[in-house]
Design a protein around this motif. Structure first.
Motif, PDB file in Angstrom:
ATOM      1  N   GLU A  11       9.399  35.597  26.168  1.00 13.96           N
ATOM      2  CA  GLU A  11       9.920  34.278  26.515  1.00 13.96           C
ATOM      3  C   GLU A  11      10.837  34.376  27.730  1.00 13.96           C
ATOM      4  O   GLU A  11      10.751  33.600  28.661  1.00 13.96           O
ATOM      5  CB  GLU A  11      10.682  33.670  25.341  1.00 13.96           C
ATOM      6  CG  GLU A  11      11.232  32.288  25.661  1.00 13.96           C
ATOM      7  CD  GLU A  11      11.888  31.636  24.479  1.00 13.96           C
ATOM      8  OE1 GLU A  11      11.152  31.149  23.594  1.00 13.96           O
ATOM      9  OE2 GLU A  11      13.137  31.616  24.442  1.00 13.96           O
ATOM     10  N   ASP A  12      11.745  35.357  27.684  1.00 14.23           N
ATOM     11  CA  ASP A  12      12.631  35.621  28.822  1.00 14.23           C
ATOM     12  C   ASP A  12      13.130  37.054  28.705  1.00 14.23           C
ATOM     13  O   ASP A  12      12.596  37.817  27.905  1.00 14.23           O
ATOM     14  CB  ASP A  12      13.761  34.581  28.915  1.00 14.23           C
ATOM     15  CG  ASP A  12      14.704  34.587  27.720  1.00 14.23           C
ATOM     16  OD1 ASP A  12      14.802  35.603  27.008  1.00 14.23           O
ATOM     17  OD2 ASP A  12      15.366  33.562  27.498  1.00 14.23           O
ATOM     18  N   GLU A  30      19.332  34.085  32.589  1.00 10.48           N
ATOM     19  CA  GLU A  30      18.287  33.089  32.341  1.00 10.48           C
ATOM     20  C   GLU A  30      17.289  33.052  33.501  1.00 10.48           C
ATOM     21  O   GLU A  30      17.666  33.234  34.654  1.00 10.48           O
ATOM     22  CB  GLU A  30      18.912  31.706  32.161  1.00 10.48           C
ATOM     23  CG  GLU A  30      19.870  31.626  30.990  1.00 10.48           C
ATOM     24  CD  GLU A  30      19.250  32.053  29.674  1.00 10.48           C
ATOM     25  OE1 GLU A  30      18.163  31.557  29.335  1.00 10.48           O
ATOM     26  OE2 GLU A  30      19.856  32.885  28.981  1.00 10.48           O
ATOM     27  N   ASP A  31      16.023  32.798  33.158  1.00 12.17           N
ATOM     28  CA  ASP A  31      14.982  32.764  34.189  1.00 12.17           C
ATOM     29  C   ASP A  31      14.418  31.364  34.407  1.00 12.17           C
ATOM     30  O   ASP A  31      13.467  31.168  35.157  1.00 12.17           O
ATOM     31  CB  ASP A  31      13.856  33.733  33.863  1.00 12.17           C
ATOM     32  CG  ASP A  31      13.085  33.347  32.617  1.00 12.17           C
ATOM     33  OD1 ASP A  31      13.484  32.394  31.919  1.00 12.17           O
ATOM     34  OD2 ASP A  31      12.072  34.000  32.327  1.00 12.17           O
ATOM     35  N   SER A  32      15.001  30.367  33.724  1.00 14.21           N
ATOM     36  CA  SER A  32      14.536  28.982  33.873  1.00 14.21           C
ATOM     37  C   SER A  32      15.715  28.037  33.654  1.00 14.21           C
ATOM     38  O   SER A  32      16.754  28.437  33.123  1.00 14.21           O
ATOM     39  CB  SER A  32      13.420  28.677  32.878  1.00 14.21           C
ATOM     40  OG  SER A  32      13.901  28.800  31.558  1.00 14.21           O
ATOM     41  N   ASN A  33      15.516  26.791  34.051  1.00 11.58           N
ATOM     42  CA  ASN A  33      16.561  25.787  33.847  1.00 11.58           C
ATOM     43  C   ASN A  33      16.669  25.463  32.367  1.00 11.58           C
ATOM     44  O   ASN A  33      15.689  25.038  31.752  1.00 11.58           O
ATOM     45  CB  ASN A  33      16.234  24.515  34.635  1.00 11.58           C
ATOM     46  CG  ASN A  33      16.402  24.727  36.117  1.00 11.58           C
ATOM     47  OD1 ASN A  33      17.455  25.188  36.560  1.00 11.58           O
ATOM     48  ND2 ASN A  33      15.387  24.413  36.890  1.00 11.58           N
ATOM     49  N   ASN A  34      17.822  25.698  31.798  1.00  9.46           N
ATOM     50  CA  ASN A  34      18.079  25.398  30.388  1.00  9.46           C
ATOM     51  C   ASN A  34      19.591  25.263  30.190  1.00  9.46           C
ATOM     52  O   ASN A  34      20.352  25.525  31.123  1.00  9.46           O
ATOM     53  CB  ASN A  34      17.451  26.474  29.483  1.00  9.46           C
ATOM     54  CG  ASN A  34      18.012  27.855  29.745  1.00  9.46           C
ATOM     55  OD1 ASN A  34      19.206  28.024  29.954  1.00  9.46           O
ATOM     56  ND2 ASN A  34      17.156  28.856  29.719  1.00  9.46           N
ATOM     57  N   ARG A  76      22.395  28.485  41.601  1.00 12.85           N
ATOM     58  CA  ARG A  76      21.232  28.474  40.704  1.00 12.85           C
ATOM     59  C   ARG A  76      20.186  29.524  41.105  1.00 12.85           C
ATOM     60  O   ARG A  76      19.667  30.252  40.268  1.00 12.85           O
ATOM     61  CB  ARG A  76      20.615  27.077  40.699  1.00 12.85           C
ATOM     62  CG  ARG A  76      19.451  26.896  39.758  1.00 12.85           C
ATOM     63  CD  ARG A  76      18.916  25.468  39.784  1.00 12.85           C
ATOM     64  NE  ARG A  76      19.945  24.463  39.562  1.00 12.85           N
ATOM     65  CZ  ARG A  76      20.377  24.065  38.358  1.00 12.85           C
ATOM     66  NH1 ARG A  76      19.844  24.577  37.279  1.00 12.85           N
ATOM     67  NH2 ARG A  76      21.306  23.141  38.255  1.00 12.85           N
ATOM     68  N   LEU A  94      18.840  32.524  38.751  1.00 12.08           N
ATOM     69  CA  LEU A  94      17.428  32.529  38.360  1.00 12.08           C
ATOM     70  C   LEU A  94      16.721  33.796  38.835  1.00 12.08           C
ATOM     71  O   LEU A  94      15.867  34.340  38.131  1.00 12.08           O
ATOM     72  CB  LEU A  94      16.722  31.286  38.891  1.00 12.08           C
ATOM     73  CG  LEU A  94      17.082  29.974  38.194  1.00 12.08           C
ATOM     74  CD1 LEU A  94      16.462  28.788  38.921  1.00 12.08           C
ATOM     75  CD2 LEU A  94      16.664  29.990  36.733  1.00 12.08           C
ATOM     76  N   GLN A 145      14.677  36.217  36.415  1.00 11.98           N
ATOM     77  CA  GLN A 145      13.253  36.475  36.644  1.00 11.98           C
ATOM     78  C   GLN A 145      12.978  37.973  36.746  1.00 11.98           C
ATOM     79  O   GLN A 145      11.958  38.463  36.245  1.00 11.98           O
ATOM     80  CB  GLN A 145      12.784  35.719  37.880  1.00 11.98           C
ATOM     81  CG  GLN A 145      12.750  34.219  37.627  1.00 11.98           C
ATOM     82  CD  GLN A 145      12.756  33.365  38.881  1.00 11.98           C
ATOM     83  OE1 GLN A 145      12.848  33.861  39.998  1.00 11.98           O
ATOM     84  NE2 GLN A 145      12.667  32.052  38.694  1.00 11.98           N
ATOM     85  N   THR A 171      13.178  39.354  33.120  1.00 12.85           N
ATOM     86  CA  THR A 171      11.970  38.975  32.377  1.00 12.85           C
ATOM     87  C   THR A 171      10.776  39.806  32.823  1.00 12.85           C
ATOM     88  O   THR A 171       9.989  40.279  31.991  1.00 12.85           O
ATOM     89  CB  THR A 171      11.687  37.466  32.563  1.00 12.85           C
ATOM     90  OG1 THR A 171      12.798  36.728  32.053  1.00 12.85           O
ATOM     91  CG2 THR A 171      10.416  37.053  31.843  1.00 12.85           C
TER      92      THR A 171
END
Length: 179
Positions: A34-35, A59-63, A77, A81, A85, A88
């Motif tokens: 997932e990440d 984190e690898d996505s906006n959340n 950001r 990211l 990434q 992940t």
């Protein structure tokens, strides 16, 4: 004094069964990612989100967690990211090359994001969480000034510029991780 000893003994006895109550162990040929610190595994006919125990990766996505990280780090950001990434991508590489796996977890214990906390080991018995920390793609969830089984590995990865601690991303990683 006797009352104190009895109270402590009672508390220890009550805690011990809870730690072992519902731990599951399952063998897996493969995992989905997932990440950088969460894998997806099949369990009881559905896919569950398993947070690798005691580690955190960017984190690898906006959340919601990314928004929190933006506030606490002062980083932009794109920098955050990019760290996520890379983390992940490394977990995906490990999973592609190290299977089969064994997952250990308590299906009834979930974190604030709904994930089950657990451990995943490769065919040689190595923890994926410990590998990610040692390679510099994750850090312990505990603050830098508290004991953690991953603390020494984190500091060594930082000193040796491994993974996200490499020169190009070291400042962003230090700001994000507080190490």
């Amino acid at each position: 004094m006797t009352k104190s000893i009895l109270l402590i003994s009672s508390l220890l006895w009550l805690q011990a069964p809870l730690a072992l109550a519902a731990e599951m162990q399952i063998d897996l040929d493969t995992l989905a990612v997932e990440d950088g610190d969460t894998v997806l595994i099949p369990f009881n006919g559905k896919e569950i989100r398993l947070q690798l125990l005691d580690i955190d990766a960017p984190e690898d996505s906006n959340n919601p967690k990314l928004l929190l990280d933006l506030q606490t780090t002062g980083l932009d950001r794109n920098s955050l990211l990019a760290l996520g990434q890379a983390s992940t991508a490394r977990l995906k590489q490990l999973i592609a090359s190290l299977g089969p796996f064994q997952a250990r977890f308590d299906p009834d214990l979930r974190d604030r994001y709904g994930r089950i906390n657990g451990e995943v080991f490769d065919a040689q018995g190595r923890s994926l969480a410990a590998t990610l920390v040692a390679e510099g793609y994750a850090v312990p969830t505990k603050p830098a000034d508290t004991p953690s089984p991953h603390r020494a590995s984190t500091l060594q990865a930082k000193v040796e510029n491994r993974g996200l601690w490499a020169d190009a991303t070291a400042k962003a990683m230090a700001a994000w991780s507080k190490y």
